[in-house]
Design a protein around this motif. Structure first.
Motif, mmCIF file in Angstrom:
data_model
loop_
_atom_site.group_PDB
_atom_site.id
_atom_site.type_symbol
_atom_site.label_atom_id
_atom_site.label_comp_id
_atom_site.label_asym_id
_atom_site.label_seq_id
_atom_site.Cartn_x
_atom_site.Cartn_y
_atom_site.Cartn_z
ATOM 1 N N VAL A 157 0.848 -1.193 0.000
ATOM 2 C CA VAL A 157 0.000 0.000 0.000
ATOM 3 C C VAL A 157 0.882 1.241 0.000
ATOM 4 O O VAL A 157 1.760 1.386 0.865
ATOM 5 C CB VAL A 157 -0.926 0.028 1.231
ATOM 6 C CG1 VAL A 157 -1.808 1.279 1.194
ATOM 7 C CG2 VAL A 157 -1.783 -1.224 1.305
ATOM 8 N N LEU A 158 0.679 2.112 -0.978
ATOM 9 C CA LEU A 158 1.381 3.391 -0.982
ATOM 10 C C LEU A 158 0.445 4.464 -0.463
ATOM 11 O O LEU A 158 -0.666 4.638 -0.986
ATOM 12 C CB LEU A 158 1.849 3.764 -2.390
ATOM 13 C CG LEU A 158 2.626 5.087 -2.444
ATOM 14 C CD1 LEU A 158 4.016 4.916 -1.832
ATOM 15 C CD2 LEU A 158 2.746 5.613 -3.868
ATOM 16 N N LEU A 159 0.886 5.178 0.570
ATOM 17 C CA LEU A 159 0.096 6.263 1.158
ATOM 18 C C LEU A 159 0.858 7.569 1.034
ATOM 19 O O LEU A 159 2.075 7.620 1.238
ATOM 20 C CB LEU A 159 -0.202 5.995 2.634
ATOM 21 C CG LEU A 159 -0.973 4.715 2.963
ATOM 22 C CD1 LEU A 159 -0.032 3.681 3.567
ATOM 23 C CD2 LEU A 159 -2.135 4.997 3.905
ATOM 24 N N LEU A 194 7.915 2.222 -6.959
ATOM 25 C CA LEU A 194 8.470 1.897 -5.652
ATOM 26 C C LEU A 194 8.227 0.441 -5.272
ATOM 27 O O LEU A 194 9.149 -0.250 -4.799
ATOM 28 C CB LEU A 194 7.891 2.828 -4.587
ATOM 29 C CG LEU A 194 8.309 4.298 -4.673
ATOM 30 C CD1 LEU A 194 7.655 5.102 -3.559
ATOM 31 C CD2 LEU A 194 9.820 4.439 -4.602
ATOM 32 N N LEU A 195 7.008 -0.047 -5.458
ATOM 33 C CA LEU A 195 6.725 -1.430 -5.079
ATOM 34 C C LEU A 195 7.482 -2.405 -5.971
ATOM 35 O O LEU A 195 8.077 -3.373 -5.485
ATOM 36 C CB LEU A 195 5.226 -1.713 -5.144
ATOM 37 C CG LEU A 195 4.854 -3.147 -4.745
ATOM 38 C CD1 LEU A 195 5.094 -3.374 -3.262
ATOM 39 C CD2 LEU A 195 3.407 -3.473 -5.097
ATOM 40 N N GLY A 196 7.473 -2.155 -7.278
ATOM 41 C CA GLY A 196 8.162 -3.056 -8.190
ATOM 42 C C GLY A 196 9.640 -3.155 -7.886
ATOM 43 O O GLY A 196 10.215 -4.245 -7.819
ATOM 44 N N ALA A 197 10.292 -1.999 -7.678
ATOM 45 C CA ALA A 197 11.728 -1.996 -7.396
ATOM 46 C C ALA A 197 12.030 -2.624 -6.038
ATOM 47 O O ALA A 197 13.018 -3.342 -5.879
ATOM 48 C CB ALA A 197 12.264 -0.568 -7.455
ATOM 49 N N GLN A 217 3.829 0.745 2.550
ATOM 50 C CA GLN A 217 3.568 -0.213 3.621
ATOM 51 C C GLN A 217 3.411 -1.604 3.018
ATOM 52 O O GLN A 217 2.478 -1.863 2.263
ATOM 53 C CB GLN A 217 2.289 0.166 4.380
ATOM 54 C CG GLN A 217 1.929 -0.769 5.524
ATOM 55 C CD GLN A 217 2.768 -0.517 6.758
ATOM 56 O OE1 GLN A 217 2.644 0.525 7.398
ATOM 57 N NE2 GLN A 217 3.615 -1.460 7.109
ATOM 58 N N LEU A 218 4.360 -2.488 3.327
ATOM 59 C CA LEU A 218 4.255 -3.886 2.913
ATOM 60 C C LEU A 218 3.578 -4.659 4.031
ATOM 61 O O LEU A 218 4.011 -4.604 5.189
ATOM 62 C CB LEU A 218 5.634 -4.478 2.627
ATOM 63 C CG LEU A 218 6.494 -3.778 1.576
ATOM 64 C CD1 LEU A 218 7.826 -4.507 1.419
ATOM 65 C CD2 LEU A 218 5.780 -3.692 0.240
#
Length: 345
Positions: free
Chosen positions: A218-220, A255-258, A317-318
């Motif tokens: 989740v990106l906040l 961001l999540l992919g990297a 947030q992972l």
């Protein structure tokens, strides 16, 4: 050759990895500092020939330590070893007097090459195999680490790669605080966020899976900061896409992919993730996460990327399911087996 070495890193796993990466020189003396303040205290009281220094630490950062070393004229040679691989970070540490910059995770070949380049090791030095004992192999003071420390360090390296991509995309320096790792009920996660409860946020979510691991990323972002980023980027209106959501999705994908890619490379655990799904704009975190009545335990890993210009923060947030933790422990244990250290959950 007698040499006094200080290894400064907030991660016990990183300190141990680096100590075991040093060449087999029994006359070297190895000491450790778990943060910048401890490193400076040690330097003020002891003569140190060579300092290995992390950048992203709570309290004083590696940048702060380098500035103080120059101010106090301690005279030690400093090699920065960091997961922050932004070109700006490299330029800053060299400008502050660091001898060289090594990206994490370092190994014996890399460290030996750097030490040979600067004449600390003789030019004809040949690194021993990875299975051979290192300078500190028999040292009872070799740092030990647990599962939380190991995961924090793995994510720290991964977030550095993602931060570098974000820095290149936006043309700005990205601050990378130490990741937060909590094993807690789902409903308590908003308490770990870096904003007040009443801040209006925007969020998007991706599911991800690996072998035996499942979770959500989740990106906040504060909605006002997301709007500022959209305007700063000059995102054009596309009829089929809201520019505010599009900006959030683009940053989230990057961001999540990297970050997942960096974790995958270190733990040999391939991941795939879904397309982003908008959770909402201008809402409180507790509503976006929909976690009020969810008591199940999750492993929460929080990564706060702070853009220098414009001043904007992106919080990734992972959320890893409780059932997945055993797989992560086993993957970390592989690293630990190589280090001959037990890792507990």
């Amino acid at each position: 050759m007698s040499l006094s070495v200080l290894i400064c890193d907030d991660s016990a796993m990183a300190r141990r990895l680096l100590a075991r990466s040093l060449p087999e020189m029994p006359s070297w003396t190895i000491n450790y500092a778990e943060n910048g303040e401890a490193a400076l205290d040690f330097l003020s009281e002891h003569s140190v020939d060579l300092l290995f220094l992390d950048l992203n630490m709570p309290g004083l950062t590696g940048f702060d330590v380098l500035a103080e070393i120059r101010k106090q004229d301690y005279g030690c040679m400093t090699i920065v070893v960091s997961g922050d691989v932004q070109e700006t970070a490299r330029e800053r540490v060299i400008g502050l007097g660091a001898m060289d910059f090594v990206r994490k995770p370092a190994n014996r070949d890399i460290i030996s090459k750097v030490l040979t380049t600067y004449g600390i090791l003789p030019g004809d030095y040949q690194p021993a195999s990875a299975d051979s004992p290192s300078v500190s192999a028999g040292n009872e003071r070799l740092p030990v680490f647990d599962f939380s420390d190991a995961i924090r360090e793995v994510v720290n390296v991964a977030m550095g790669e993602a931060g570098s991509y974000l820095s290149d995309m936006l043309g700005t320096f990205v601050g990378l605080p130490v990741p937060k790792v909590v094993n807690a009920p789902f409903y308590s996660l908003p308490d770990s966020l870096p904003w007040d409860d009443d801040i209006e946020l925007s969020a998007t979510s991706h599911g991800f899976k690996g072998r035996g691991v499942a979770g959500e990323g989740v990106l906040l972002m504060p909605t006002k900061e997301l709007e500022a980023l959209r305007d700063w980027l000059g995102v054009d209106q596309v009829p089929s896409r809201d520019p505010l959501t599009g900006t959030l999705d683009d940053v989230s994908e990057l961001l999540l992919g990297a970050c997942l890619s960096g974790i995958s490379q270190q733990l040999d655990l391939p991941f795939n993730h879904s397309f982003p799904v908008l959770l909402g704009h201008r809402r409180k975190a507790v509503d976006l996460l929909n976690c009020q009545n969810k008591a199940e335990t999750v492993l929460g890993i929080g990564i706060n990327y702070r853009l220098q210009e414009p001043p904007i923060s992106c919080y990734l947030q992972l959320l890893v399911t409780e059932e997945s933790i055993g797989t992560l422990v086993s993957r970390v244990a592989i690293i630990s087996e190589e280090l001959k250290v037990e890792v507990s959950q």
